[in-house]
Scaffold this active site. Sequence first.
Site, PDB file in Angstrom:
ATOM      1  N   HIS A   1     -11.225 -12.789   5.194  1.00  0.00           N
ATOM      2  CA  HIS A   1     -10.426 -12.477   4.029  1.00  0.00           C
ATOM      3  C   HIS A   1     -10.169 -13.238   2.797  1.00  0.00           C
ATOM      4  O   HIS A   1     -10.518 -14.268   2.721  1.00  0.00           O
ATOM      5  CB  HIS A   1      -8.600 -12.393   4.341  1.00  0.00           C
ATOM      6  CG  HIS A   1      -7.709 -11.666   3.464  1.00  0.00           C
ATOM      7  ND1 HIS A   1      -7.304 -12.333   2.360  1.00  0.00           N
ATOM      8  CD2 HIS A   1      -7.413 -10.463   3.364  1.00  0.00           C
ATOM      9  CE1 HIS A   1      -6.530 -11.261   1.410  1.00  0.00           C
ATOM     10  NE2 HIS A   1      -6.688 -10.171   2.200  1.00  0.00           N
TER      11      HIS A   1
ATOM     12  N   HIS B   1       0.845  -1.172   0.003  1.00  0.00           N
ATOM     13  CA  HIS B   1       0.113  -0.134  -0.058  1.00  0.00           C
ATOM     14  C   HIS B   1       0.881   1.150   0.042  1.00  0.00           C
ATOM     15  O   HIS B   1       2.051   1.087   0.410  1.00  0.00           O
ATOM     16  CB  HIS B   1      -1.033  -0.054   1.207  1.00  0.00           C
ATOM     17  CG  HIS B   1      -1.825  -1.162   1.445  1.00  0.00           C
ATOM     18  ND1 HIS B   1      -2.440  -1.556   2.612  1.00  0.00           N
ATOM     19  CD2 HIS B   1      -2.270  -2.147   0.390  1.00  0.00           C
ATOM     20  CE1 HIS B   1      -3.148  -2.743   2.142  1.00  0.00           C
ATOM     21  NE2 HIS B   1      -3.122  -2.966   1.123  1.00  0.00           N
TER      22      HIS B   1
END
Length: 437
Positions: A187, A122
């Site tokens: 997830h 990220h």
Amino acid sequence: FYIHKHIALSPFYPLYTYSFPYGKTTQTAVLPETCIQAVIESDLSSYRPPLGPEETVKYALENPHDTAELSVLAKGCKTVTVITSDHTRPMPSQITMPLLLQEIRKGNPDVQITILIATGCHRKTTQKELTERFGETIVKQEHIVVHNCDEGPFCQIGTSPSGNHIELNQIACEADLLIAEGFIEPHFFAGFSGGRKSILPGVASRKTIMYNHAACNIHDPHSVSGILEGNPVHEDMLFAAKASGIRFILNVILNQNKEIIGAVAGDIDTAHKAGVAFLSSMCRRKPVFSDIVITSNGGYPLDQNIYQSVKGMTTAAASCKKGGIIIMLSSCCDGHGGQDFFQTFAREPDTKKILDDILSRAQTKTIPDQWQSQIFCQILLDHTVILVSDAPREMVEALHLIYSNSLSDAFCQAVEILHKPEPSITLIPDGVSVILT
């Protein structure tokens, strides 16, 4: 709510009203009640923990799984590195981090502590986001480093059974004591978040992350929400975590309001499994297939961008008829969330061609954001997706999505596309909090 012209005269009354998380607010749907097949929710919002948030965390720290207490582990150490989640995760660090630091210094008042932000691939967490996460006191008084998967420096700590050369942030590798905090949620390809994910992808090099997130691993039938056993993505992550020498984790479980309702601490494998068992007992549900599935990414911060919103879409797809429509509510205040992800779709209008290209790549040829593009392609090939978002229309449409600025408009568009006067509807208010099996 504006009743669409094609269903205005239909005997759909009474209407059904439901609110969905959207950014830091909500959006409300008013829908024909006879069309609603199911509202799929976890028990997270209704569960009432026996202790308050801080007491829940303290109890976990005092009763760790398969390790000594953190204060004992810290004795004799010169350096401690605490890995924590980045700005894309709703980690309640203003509660957890002070308690962790207190426990460390209880056993070793003079130890040098570094807080390492696990960004994975990220973007860098900003100063403002750090302050929002930890509060001003910790940001001013503690040594905080934001991981960069491209710059390192890295240490190579081993090769996993799958052939992944594990490279981790040197600050993590060289600490006398390595610990991590995080939270556990379903997830969409690692089975569950938390635990070993603090290490890989959290503080790994881009090369290591790319290999772990390769097309063959994502394509494996075990690489789905709620499955750890036989999941190649999880197994690679767990190898990296154990090889890192991490000795203690604190993982919390959150309800829809991002409040702590459970916590586990101790060994990275056994503590994580205990947290997974607790969460699974409340969030496994059966899919109810419908023409239209309406969902969200649970609001801020998980709906900051389109990239992260693929997670909620994945849950919706598991309950949407093939050829049906997913209405995804996600504010996307941070835009698309990944330049490579965005360009993959902006450059190529043929979704099938994108997927075929991804599936043809070897593990060593994985490119940034490929895994998200791969899963996203499969969703788009099976379903039409309408995105209710504050992101620019051009951006949304470049990603092969239908743009809408309101839930009411999106529902009208869905009815128009389906050409069905009475479409069946499934509501999944928080798409990242349930596992459909």
